[in-house]
Scaffold this active site. Structure first.
Site, PDB file in Angstrom:
ATOM      1  N   CYS A 287      44.967  41.173  42.328  1.00  0.00           N
ATOM      2  CA  CYS A 287      44.332  40.825  41.052  1.00  0.00           C
ATOM      3  C   CYS A 287      43.046  41.308  40.716  1.00  0.00           C
ATOM      4  CB  CYS A 287      44.668  39.197  40.508  1.00  0.00           C
ATOM      5  SG  CYS A 287      46.759  39.019  40.297  1.00  0.00           S
TER       6      CYS A 287
ATOM      7  N   GLU B  58      47.213  31.897  34.469  1.00  0.00           N
ATOM      8  CA  GLU B  58      47.443  31.036  35.559  1.00  0.00           C
ATOM      9  C   GLU B  58      46.069  31.279  36.528  1.00  0.00           C
ATOM     10  OE1 GLU B  58      49.429  28.738  36.684  1.00  0.00           O
ATOM     11  OE2 GLU B  58      47.633  28.539  37.902  1.00  0.00           O
TER      12      GLU B  58
ATOM     13  N   LYS C 106      40.994  35.084  30.963  1.00  0.00           N
ATOM     14  CA  LYS C 106      41.817  35.115  32.335  1.00  0.00           C
ATOM     15  C   LYS C 106      40.979  36.561  33.003  1.00  0.00           C
ATOM     16  CE  LYS C 106      44.123  35.449  35.982  1.00  0.00           C
ATOM     17  NZ  LYS C 106      43.962  34.488  37.002  1.00  0.00           N
TER      18      LYS C 106
HETATM   19  N1  LIG Z   1      49.263  36.606  42.624  1.00  0.00           N
HETATM   20  C1  LIG Z   1      48.424  35.736  42.172  1.00  0.00           C
HETATM   21  O1  LIG Z   1      47.743  34.983  42.945  1.00  0.00           O
HETATM   22  C2  LIG Z   1      48.136  35.642  40.680  1.00  0.00           C
HETATM   23  C3  LIG Z   1      48.829  36.437  39.897  1.00  0.00           C
HETATM   24  N2  LIG Z   1      48.563  36.397  38.507  1.00  0.00           N
HETATM   25  C4  LIG Z   1      49.201  37.130  37.573  1.00  0.00           C
HETATM   26  O2  LIG Z   1      50.779  36.767  37.466  1.00  0.00           O
HETATM   27  C5  LIG Z   1      51.537  37.879  37.454  1.00  0.00           C
HETATM   28  C6  LIG Z   1      52.620  37.982  38.557  1.00  0.00           C
HETATM   29  O3  LIG Z   1      52.158  38.115  39.687  1.00  0.00           O
HETATM   30  P1  LIG Z   1      52.795  37.827  41.045  1.00  0.00           P
HETATM   31  O4  LIG Z   1      53.460  36.707  40.789  1.00  0.00           O
HETATM   32  O5  LIG Z   1      51.495  37.913  41.994  1.00  0.00           O
HETATM   33  O6  LIG Z   1      53.915  39.070  41.198  1.00  0.00           O
HETATM   34  P2  LIG Z   1      54.877  39.289  42.045  1.00  0.00           P
HETATM   35  O7  LIG Z   1      55.059  40.882  42.012  1.00  0.00           O
HETATM   36  O8  LIG Z   1      54.879  38.487  43.194  1.00  0.00           O
HETATM   37  O9  LIG Z   1      56.232  38.740  41.162  1.00  0.00           O
HETATM   38  C7  LIG Z   1      56.793  39.303  40.109  1.00  0.00           C
HETATM   39  C8  LIG Z   1      58.285  39.217  40.025  1.00  0.00           C
HETATM   40  O10 LIG Z   1      58.593  39.671  38.669  1.00  0.00           O
HETATM   41  C9  LIG Z   1      59.892  40.260  39.041  1.00  0.00           C
HETATM   42  N3  LIG Z   1      60.207  41.028  37.646  1.00  0.00           N
HETATM   43  C10 LIG Z   1      59.707  41.993  37.360  1.00  0.00           C
HETATM   44  N4  LIG Z   1      60.309  42.389  35.956  1.00  0.00           N
HETATM   45  C11 LIG Z   1      61.313  41.552  35.957  1.00  0.00           C
HETATM   46  C12 LIG Z   1      62.341  41.379  34.946  1.00  0.00           C
HETATM   47  N5  LIG Z   1      62.478  42.218  33.963  1.00  0.00           N
HETATM   48  N6  LIG Z   1      63.249  40.559  34.931  1.00  0.00           N
HETATM   49  C13 LIG Z   1      63.413  39.690  36.030  1.00  0.00           C
HETATM   50  N7  LIG Z   1      62.249  39.644  37.138  1.00  0.00           N
HETATM   51  C14 LIG Z   1      61.361  40.584  36.864  1.00  0.00           C
HETATM   52  C15 LIG Z   1      59.764  41.150  40.152  1.00  0.00           C
HETATM   53  O11 LIG Z   1      61.110  41.441  40.896  1.00  0.00           O
HETATM   54  C16 LIG Z   1      58.850  40.175  41.024  1.00  0.00           C
HETATM   55  O12 LIG Z   1      59.826  39.415  42.060  1.00  0.00           O
HETATM   56  C17 LIG Z   1      50.739  38.949  37.212  1.00  0.00           C
HETATM   57  O13 LIG Z   1      50.299  39.408  35.906  1.00  0.00           O
HETATM   58  C18 LIG Z   1      49.470  38.469  38.075  1.00  0.00           C
HETATM   59  O14 LIG Z   1      48.337  39.361  37.515  1.00  0.00           O
HETATM   60  C19 LIG Z   1      47.899  35.458  37.859  1.00  0.00           C
HETATM   61  C20 LIG Z   1      47.424  34.580  38.814  1.00  0.00           C
HETATM   62  C21 LIG Z   1      47.425  34.599  40.090  1.00  0.00           C
HETATM   63  O1  LIG Z   2      44.562  36.100  39.157  1.00  0.00           O
HETATM   64  C1  LIG Z   2      44.554  35.797  40.330  1.00  0.00           C
HETATM   65  O2  LIG Z   2      45.410  36.584  40.966  1.00  0.00           O
HETATM   66  C2  LIG Z   2      43.667  35.075  41.115  1.00  0.00           C
HETATM   67  O3  LIG Z   2      42.883  35.669  41.909  1.00  0.00           O
HETATM   68  C3  LIG Z   2      42.023  35.061  42.594  1.00  0.00           C
HETATM   69  O4  LIG Z   2      42.806  34.560  43.683  1.00  0.00           O
HETATM   70  P1  LIG Z   2      43.097  35.209  44.934  1.00  0.00           P
HETATM   71  O5  LIG Z   2      43.128  36.747  44.647  1.00  0.00           O
HETATM   72  O6  LIG Z   2      44.416  34.663  45.265  1.00  0.00           O
HETATM   73  O7  LIG Z   2      42.297  34.626  46.092  1.00  0.00           O
HETATM   74  P2  LIG Z   2      40.744  34.520  46.258  1.00  0.00           P
HETATM   75  O8  LIG Z   2      40.357  33.374  46.871  1.00  0.00           O
HETATM   76  O9  LIG Z   2      39.893  34.661  44.805  1.00  0.00           O
HETATM   77  O10 LIG Z   2      40.250  35.527  47.158  1.00  0.00           O
HETATM   78  C4  LIG Z   2      40.202  37.010  46.710  1.00  0.00           C
HETATM   79  C5  LIG Z   2      39.579  37.986  47.690  1.00  0.00           C
HETATM   80  O11 LIG Z   2      38.188  37.593  47.634  1.00  0.00           O
HETATM   81  C6  LIG Z   2      37.718  37.397  48.971  1.00  0.00           C
HETATM   82  N1  LIG Z   2      36.648  36.505  48.961  1.00  0.00           N
HETATM   83  C7  LIG Z   2      36.535  35.316  48.208  1.00  0.00           C
HETATM   84  C8  LIG Z   2      35.576  34.599  48.116  1.00  0.00           C
HETATM   85  C9  LIG Z   2      34.377  34.689  48.628  1.00  0.00           C
HETATM   86  O12 LIG Z   2      32.937  34.125  48.673  1.00  0.00           O
HETATM   87  N2  LIG Z   2      34.148  36.075  49.529  1.00  0.00           N
HETATM   88  C10 LIG Z   2      35.300  37.136  49.497  1.00  0.00           C
HETATM   89  O13 LIG Z   2      35.236  37.983  49.994  1.00  0.00           O
HETATM   90  C11 LIG Z   2      38.767  36.801  49.856  1.00  0.00           C
HETATM   91  O14 LIG Z   2      38.803  36.981  51.098  1.00  0.00           O
HETATM   92  C12 LIG Z   2      39.891  37.778  49.110  1.00  0.00           C
HETATM   93  O15 LIG Z   2      40.089  38.797  49.656  1.00  0.00           O
HETATM   94  C13 LIG Z   2      41.307  33.955  41.771  1.00  0.00           C
HETATM   95  O16 LIG Z   2      40.432  33.201  42.444  1.00  0.00           O
HETATM   96  C14 LIG Z   2      42.354  32.879  41.189  1.00  0.00           C
HETATM   97  O17 LIG Z   2      41.590  32.213  40.220  1.00  0.00           O
HETATM   98  C15 LIG Z   2      43.129  34.041  40.182  1.00  0.00           C
HETATM   99  O18 LIG Z   2      44.195  33.342  39.421  1.00  0.00           O
END
Ligand SMILES: NC(=O)C1=CN([C@@H]2O[C@H](COP(=O)(O)OP(=O)(O)OC[C@H]3O[C@@H](n4cnc5c(N)ncnc54)[C@H](O)[C@@H]3O)[C@@H](O)[C@H]2O)C=CC1
Ligand SMILES: O=C(O)[C@H]1O[C@H](OP(=O)(O)OP(=O)(O)OC[C@H]2O[C@@H](n3ccc(=O)[nH]c3=O)[C@H](O)[C@@H]2O)[C@H](O)[C@@H](O)[C@@H]1O
Length: 464
Positions: free
Chosen positions: A278, A162, A222
């Site tokens: 992340c 994602e 990713k």
């Molecule tokens: N937060 C973001 O913006 C992004 C995160 N990711 C990736 O996506 C993954 C998830 O990230 P988030 O959604 O931010 O994490 P999060 O911590 O918000 O959500 C994960 C959820 O999974 C649940 N969980 C864990 N083990 C479980 C199990 N065995 N059965 C059922 N539920 C279970 C937890 O209770 C928690 O609510 C990570 O690998 C992260 O690196 C990728 C792109 C964007």
């Molecule tokens: O894997 C993930 O979790 C995600 O991580 C980032 O998304 P996110 O961390 O939600 O937000 P960003 O907009 O990337 O910002 C990350 C951090 O960098 C900072 N940032 C971003 C851009 C910039 O120009 N300068 C800067 O300081 C932001 O303020 C923030 O603290 C990536 O942008 C997503 O594509 C990815 O899916």
């Protein structure tokens, strides 16, 4: 293969919004999001849709439309697995805090638990989709567990990382730059599974934006994408320090550099340092993977992105202390913004946590205001660092309900999240209610130097 029931394990920042959008765009699919966290699921099911556990612009409207129709939230993981034709795994994959790879490798225990549970429950063939961000070659481990502990049913494993960013999750999901799907391109079953997932996204994403690759390329892309993005921020932050020494302005430099179409203008905003759940974890994971293959130069190259980011947070905090005559002991410092960026209530790895911790080491009194972060989260973030006792944190840090309240009688203000409302503050009134000289440290290049200096502030910003 016709997909009718989808399940997503993990109702977090990725699972929740992603599945809400799939449910909205594909009303013919039934989408069940499950989690072991009962509180979180209860919040997703809250009759008042404004109380869903994740704040993202536009998300509550989508949940309102789809919830109860073809979008369901539940703690009954087994039933959801059993019913599903396709299972997304979207659980947390944080940095390991123990054992081999401590502080670097991704902790895959939640992923493995999911795989074992799926293997135990599944009675018919299923497609398993890695949605979590994972080390390259995790799909092989998942397959091993599923095939060896399952009931003889067949699993196809896809990687579908994602790329949404928090604060713009809905927009990013509705109009993704690309959707990436990795799978077993060498077998008909692998291709069929990939086609099934492609056809779901094709309900709203143009086909040319859906990229299919082998599974390893997808997993590694990713980590690479996050490393490249974070590297841009660290690169411009490195230049911000040089700008401060030379009279150059980092915004002007970023603009000049970004107008080169080969570089591009995005992700060149100097700041107090990147945060979020992340960037740091994924780069550390990349560094760890490189090291395990003996690729030390590759590992060192990427580790520098983190070293620069830590330096940026530290030097911002150190500058506050230095400017306030080398002591902040007993001084009131207002922290405006706790989330790691605007338009989210997520605080994971937020620069505000580290700047505050640094100031607590110097015995400052901290007043925090953030429009979306709850007081308990602020305390939990500081307690998690284990650098100060819980009593000390609660004594020295107060979380208040407005920026004006935080800034009243303060010696200094630090703007750490770029919330729009901080631009609109009545800065003249804020100034009048502060101790003088009134110091203002802008960690986000949010405010105009001339305007602030005309009001009377001693103004400091990044890269200028
Ligand atoms: N937060 C973001 O913006 C992004 C995160 N990711 C990736 O996506 C993954 C998830 O990230 P988030 O959604 O931010 O994490 P999060 O911590 O918000 O959500 C994960 C959820 O999974 C649940 N969980 C864990 N083990 C479980 C199990 N065995 N059965 C059922 N539920 C279970 C937890 O209770 C928690 O609510 C990570 O690998 C992260 O690196 C990728 C792109 C964007
Ligand atoms: O894997 C993930 O979790 C995600 O991580 C980032 O998304 P996110 O961390 O939600 O937000 P960003 O907009 O990337 O910002 C990350 C951090 O960098 C900072 N940032 C971003 C851009 C910039 O120009 N300068 C800067 O300081 C932001 O303020 C923030 O603290 C990536 O942008 C997503 O594509 C990815 O899916």
């Amino acid at each position: 293969m016709k997909i009718k029931n989808i399940c997503c394990i993990g109702a977090g920042y990725v699972g929740g919004p992603t599945m809400a959008v799939i449910a909205q765009k594909c009303p013919n699919l039934d989408v069940t999001v499950v989690d072991i966290n009962e509180k979180r699921i209860a919040a997703w099911n809250d009759p008042d849709v404004e109380n869903i556990p994740i704040y993202e612009p536009g998300l509550s409207e989508i949940v309102k439309e789809a919830r109860g129709r073809n979008l369901f939230f539940s703690t009954d993981v087994d039933t959801a697995i059993d019913k599903a034709d396709m299972i997304f795994i979207s659980v947390n994959t944080p940095t390991k805090t123990y054992g081999i790879g401590k502080g670097m490798a991704a902790d895959l225990k939640w992923i493995e638990l999911c795989a074992r549970q799926i293997a135990e429950v599944a009675k018919n063939d299923k497609i398993i989709v890695e949605k979590s961000t994972l080390p390259v070659r995790t799909a092989a481990a998942l397959k091993d567990i599923l095939d060896n502990t399952g009931n003889g049913v067949k699993f196809q494993i896809l990687s579908n990382p994602e790329f949404l960013a928090e604060g713009t999750a809905v927009e990013d999901l509705e109009k993704p730059d690309r959707v990436l799907i990795g799978g077993d391109i060498d077998t008909p079953e692998g291709k069929e599974a990939m086609e099934a997932l492609v056809s779901i996204y094709a309900s709203w994403v143009p086909k040319e934006n859906i990229l299919t690759t082998n599974v390893w390329s997808s997993e590694l892309s990713k980590l690479t994408a996050n490393a490249f993005l974070a590297q841009r921020v660290s690169s411009i932050n490195a230049m911000s320090e040089l700008c401060e020494k030379t009279g150059a302005d980092v915004n002007e430099v970023a603009k000049a550099v970004g107008m080169d179409s080969r570089v591009g203008p995005k992700f060149l905003k100097a700041s107090v340092g990147f945060g979020g759940s992340c960037f740091q974890k994924d780069i550390l994971n990349l560094v760890y993977i490189a090291k395990t293959f003996g690729l030390n130069e590759v590992a060192d190259y990427w580790e520098q992105v983190i070293i620069m980011n830590d330096h940026q947070k530290r030097r911002f905090a150190a500058n506050i202390v230095k400017t306030l005559y080398n002591t902040v002991s007993g001084k009131k410092i207002a922290i405006l913004g706790w989330a790691f960026k605007k338009d989210t209530n997520d605080t994971r790895e937020s620069a505000a946590i580290y700047v505050t911790d640094y100031l607590l080491n110097e015995q400052a009194e901290i007043l925090v205001y953030d429009p979306k972060v709850k007081p308990e989260q602020v305390y939990a973030d500081l307690e998690y660092l284990c650098t100060h006792s819980n009593e000390e944190i609660r004594e020295r840090v107060k979380v208040v309900t407005s920026a004006e309240e935080a800034c009243k009688d303060a010696h200094a203000i630090a703007v750490l999240t770029e919330w729009d409302e901080f631009k609109e503050l009545d800065w003249k009134e804020v100034y009048e209610n502060m101790l003088k000289p009134a110091f203002l440290f802008d960690g986000r290049r949010l405010l105009n130097r001339k305007v602030m200096e005309n009001i009377g502030f001693e103004f400091y910003t990044i890269g200028n």
